[in-house]
Design a protein around this motif. Structure first.
Motif, PDB file in Angstrom:
ATOM      1  N   PRO A  10      25.974  91.202  29.528  1.00  0.00           N
ATOM      2  CA  PRO A  10      24.715  90.458  29.412  1.00  0.00           C
ATOM      3  C   PRO A  10      24.819  89.197  28.550  1.00  0.00           C
ATOM      4  O   PRO A  10      24.151  88.195  28.851  1.00  0.00           O
ATOM      5  CB  PRO A  10      23.734  91.461  28.791  1.00  0.00           C
ATOM      6  CG  PRO A  10      24.535  92.619  28.337  1.00  0.00           C
ATOM      7  CD  PRO A  10      25.861  92.566  29.024  1.00  0.00           C
ATOM      8  N   THR A  11      25.651  89.200  27.537  1.00  0.00           N
ATOM      9  CA  THR A  11      25.818  88.002  26.712  1.00  0.00           C
ATOM     10  C   THR A  11      26.466  86.893  27.518  1.00  0.00           C
ATOM     11  O   THR A  11      26.042  85.731  27.453  1.00  0.00           O
ATOM     12  CB  THR A  11      26.662  88.303  25.455  1.00  0.00           C
ATOM     13  OG1 THR A  11      26.019  89.333  24.710  1.00  0.00           O
ATOM     14  CG2 THR A  11      26.840  87.075  24.600  1.00  0.00           C
ATOM     15  N   ARG A  12      27.452  87.235  28.315  1.00  0.00           N
ATOM     16  CA  ARG A  12      28.116  86.205  29.136  1.00  0.00           C
ATOM     17  C   ARG A  12      27.171  85.676  30.205  1.00  0.00           C
ATOM     18  O   ARG A  12      27.181  84.476  30.500  1.00  0.00           O
ATOM     19  CB  ARG A  12      29.411  86.752  29.733  1.00  0.00           C
ATOM     20  CG  ARG A  12      30.479  86.940  28.653  1.00  0.00           C
ATOM     21  CD  ARG A  12      31.845  87.184  29.221  1.00  0.00           C
ATOM     22  NE  ARG A  12      32.050  88.533  29.682  1.00  0.00           N
ATOM     23  CZ  ARG A  12      32.553  89.519  28.946  1.00  0.00           C
ATOM     24  NH1 ARG A  12      32.891  89.307  27.685  1.00  0.00           N
ATOM     25  NH2 ARG A  12      32.734  90.710  29.459  1.00  0.00           N
ATOM     26  N   ARG A  13      26.331  86.550  30.761  1.00  0.00           N
ATOM     27  CA  ARG A  13      25.333  86.060  31.727  1.00  0.00           C
ATOM     28  C   ARG A  13      24.361  85.099  31.041  1.00  0.00           C
ATOM     29  O   ARG A  13      23.985  84.069  31.601  1.00  0.00           O
ATOM     30  CB  ARG A  13      24.590  87.223  32.376  1.00  0.00           C
ATOM     31  CG  ARG A  13      25.441  88.016  33.343  1.00  0.00           C
ATOM     32  CD  ARG A  13      24.607  88.942  34.221  1.00  0.00           C
ATOM     33  NE  ARG A  13      23.722  89.814  33.482  1.00  0.00           N
ATOM     34  CZ  ARG A  13      24.018  91.054  33.065  1.00  0.00           C
ATOM     35  NH1 ARG A  13      25.214  91.556  33.327  1.00  0.00           N
ATOM     36  NH2 ARG A  13      23.139  91.768  32.407  1.00  0.00           N
ATOM     37  N   ALA A  14      23.967  85.432  29.818  1.00  0.00           N
ATOM     38  CA  ALA A  14      23.056  84.557  29.071  1.00  0.00           C
ATOM     39  C   ALA A  14      23.714  83.210  28.782  1.00  0.00           C
ATOM     40  O   ALA A  14      23.057  82.160  28.847  1.00  0.00           O
ATOM     41  CB  ALA A  14      22.627  85.237  27.773  1.00  0.00           C
ATOM     42  N   ILE A  15      24.993  83.216  28.482  1.00  0.00           N
ATOM     43  CA  ILE A  15      25.719  81.963  28.261  1.00  0.00           C
ATOM     44  C   ILE A  15      25.720  81.127  29.531  1.00  0.00           C
ATOM     45  O   ILE A  15      25.491  79.915  29.492  1.00  0.00           O
ATOM     46  CB  ILE A  15      27.163  82.241  27.765  1.00  0.00           C
ATOM     47  CG1 ILE A  15      27.133  82.803  26.345  1.00  0.00           C
ATOM     48  CG2 ILE A  15      28.020  80.972  27.843  1.00  0.00           C
ATOM     49  CD1 ILE A  15      28.468  83.326  25.851  1.00  0.00           C
ATOM     50  N   LEU A  16      25.955  81.757  30.667  1.00  0.00           N
ATOM     51  CA  LEU A  16      25.945  81.028  31.941  1.00  0.00           C
ATOM     52  C   LEU A  16      24.578  80.394  32.197  1.00  0.00           C
ATOM     53  O   LEU A  16      24.495  79.257  32.665  1.00  0.00           O
ATOM     54  CB  LEU A  16      26.333  81.954  33.090  1.00  0.00           C
ATOM     55  CG  LEU A  16      27.795  82.411  33.100  1.00  0.00           C
ATOM     56  CD1 LEU A  16      28.014  83.468  34.177  1.00  0.00           C
ATOM     57  CD2 LEU A  16      28.734  81.239  33.283  1.00  0.00           C
ATOM     58  N   VAL A  17      23.523  81.117  31.876  1.00  0.00           N
ATOM     59  CA  VAL A  17      22.173  80.577  32.048  1.00  0.00           C
ATOM     60  C   VAL A  17      21.966  79.372  31.121  1.00  0.00           C
ATOM     61  O   VAL A  17      21.392  78.365  31.532  1.00  0.00           O
ATOM     62  CB  VAL A  17      21.107  81.665  31.799  1.00  0.00           C
ATOM     63  CG1 VAL A  17      19.711  81.074  31.725  1.00  0.00           C
ATOM     64  CG2 VAL A  17      21.173  82.729  32.889  1.00  0.00           C
ATOM     65  N   LEU A  18      22.443  79.485  29.896  1.00  0.00           N
ATOM     66  CA  LEU A  18      22.302  78.382  28.933  1.00  0.00           C
ATOM     67  C   LEU A  18      22.967  77.099  29.414  1.00  0.00           C
ATOM     68  O   LEU A  18      22.405  76.019  29.298  1.00  0.00           O
ATOM     69  CB  LEU A  18      22.918  78.768  27.588  1.00  0.00           C
ATOM     70  CG  LEU A  18      22.066  79.546  26.618  1.00  0.00           C
ATOM     71  CD1 LEU A  18      22.898  79.965  25.411  1.00  0.00           C
ATOM     72  CD2 LEU A  18      20.873  78.732  26.166  1.00  0.00           C
ATOM     73  N   VAL A  19      24.179  77.223  29.915  1.00  0.00           N
ATOM     74  CA  VAL A  19      24.921  76.016  30.300  1.00  0.00           C
ATOM     75  C   VAL A  19      24.670  75.607  31.754  1.00  0.00           C
ATOM     76  O   VAL A  19      25.241  74.632  32.216  1.00  0.00           O
ATOM     77  CB  VAL A  19      26.442  76.160  30.033  1.00  0.00           C
ATOM     78  CG1 VAL A  19      26.708  76.382  28.564  1.00  0.00           C
ATOM     79  CG2 VAL A  19      27.055  77.235  30.871  1.00  0.00           C
ATOM     80  N   SER A  75      24.490  79.239  18.515  1.00  0.00           N
ATOM     81  CA  SER A  75      23.224  79.211  17.783  1.00  0.00           C
ATOM     82  C   SER A  75      22.106  79.938  18.524  1.00  0.00           C
ATOM     83  O   SER A  75      21.075  80.259  17.944  1.00  0.00           O
ATOM     84  CB  SER A  75      22.808  77.766  17.486  1.00  0.00           C
ATOM     85  OG  SER A  75      22.437  77.099  18.676  1.00  0.00           O
ATOM     86  N   ASN A  76      22.315  80.222  19.795  1.00  0.00           N
ATOM     87  CA  ASN A  76      21.318  80.940  20.591  1.00  0.00           C
ATOM     88  C   ASN A  76      21.476  82.454  20.523  1.00  0.00           C
ATOM     89  O   ASN A  76      20.703  83.183  21.142  1.00  0.00           O
ATOM     90  CB  ASN A  76      21.402  80.500  22.055  1.00  0.00           C
ATOM     91  CG  ASN A  76      20.870  79.105  22.251  1.00  0.00           C
ATOM     92  OD1 ASN A  76      19.679  78.901  22.365  1.00  0.00           O
ATOM     93  ND2 ASN A  76      21.763  78.122  22.248  1.00  0.00           N
ATOM     94  N   PHE A  77      22.489  82.929  19.791  1.00  0.00           N
ATOM     95  CA  PHE A  77      22.776  84.357  19.739  1.00  0.00           C
ATOM     96  C   PHE A  77      22.802  84.848  18.305  1.00  0.00           C
ATOM     97  O   PHE A  77      23.185  84.111  17.395  1.00  0.00           O
ATOM     98  CB  PHE A  77      24.113  84.660  20.436  1.00  0.00           C
ATOM     99  CG  PHE A  77      24.104  84.311  21.892  1.00  0.00           C
ATOM    100  CD1 PHE A  77      23.595  85.193  22.824  1.00  0.00           C
ATOM    101  CD2 PHE A  77      24.578  83.087  22.319  1.00  0.00           C
ATOM    102  CE1 PHE A  77      23.567  84.861  24.170  1.00  0.00           C
ATOM    103  CE2 PHE A  77      24.553  82.740  23.660  1.00  0.00           C
ATOM    104  CZ  PHE A  77      24.043  83.635  24.590  1.00  0.00           C
ATOM    105  N   ASP A  78      22.412  86.078  18.137  1.00  0.00           N
ATOM    106  CA  ASP A  78      22.401  86.705  16.820  1.00  0.00           C
ATOM    107  C   ASP A  78      23.704  87.474  16.628  1.00  0.00           C
ATOM    108  O   ASP A  78      23.703  88.683  16.411  1.00  0.00           O
ATOM    109  CB  ASP A  78      21.189  87.637  16.724  1.00  0.00           C
ATOM    110  CG  ASP A  78      20.850  87.980  15.293  1.00  0.00           C
ATOM    111  OD1 ASP A  78      21.282  87.241  14.391  1.00  0.00           O
ATOM    112  OD2 ASP A  78      20.151  88.988  15.072  1.00  0.00           O
ATOM    113  N   THR A  79      24.808  86.758  16.747  1.00  0.00           N
ATOM    114  CA  THR A  79      26.132  87.356  16.634  1.00  0.00           C
ATOM    115  C   THR A  79      27.081  86.346  15.990  1.00  0.00           C
ATOM    116  O   THR A  79      26.758  85.160  15.903  1.00  0.00           O
ATOM    117  CB  THR A  79      26.646  87.805  18.020  1.00  0.00           C
ATOM    118  OG1 THR A  79      27.869  88.494  17.863  1.00  0.00           O
ATOM    119  CG2 THR A  79      26.821  86.660  18.968  1.00  0.00           C
TER     120      THR A  79
END
Length: 107
Positions: free
Chosen positions: A14-23, A35-39
């Motif tokens: 799910p984090t990688r999918r969220a990254i794909l959505v961001l870019v 900066s978009n993730f709490d990690t």
């Protein structure tokens, strides 16, 4: 032995999918993405490495910054692979819906 990363394993996270959505709409640096993730940033960097190895993201150097952007050709390959399955499931759901409507109309 050189192992190649599996694109479907990459997008299963799910984090990688969220990254794909961001870019998807704009190129971003690793810092801007993180900066978009709490990690921790190294964790995001690992995700970026995996997405880059799978060719879902491409890197572009601009001065000292590295920008990540979506590789539309690779995304199209995934979409083309999934499309027949989507049609198959749409057909099955349409048949089930027709069956259910028929069942309710006979009651």
């Amino acid at each position: 032995m050189n192992l190649r990363r599996d694109v479907f394993q990459a997008i299963a996270d799910p984090t990688r999918r969220a990254i794909l959505v961001l870019v998807a709409t704009q190129s971003m640096t690793a810092g801007a993405i993180a900066s978009n993730f709490d990690t921790a940033r190294p964790t995001v960097s690992k995700h970026l490495q995996i997405l880059t190895e799978c060719e879902l993201l491409q890197q572009e150097q601009s001065g000292r910054e590295v920008y990540y952007h979506l590789n539309p050709n690779k995304m199209k390959e995934i979409a083309d692979f999934i499309e027949p399955f989507r049609k198959l499931w749409d057909d099955r759901f349409n048949k089930l819906e027709a069956l259910m409507k028929n069942y309710h109309s006979t009651k």
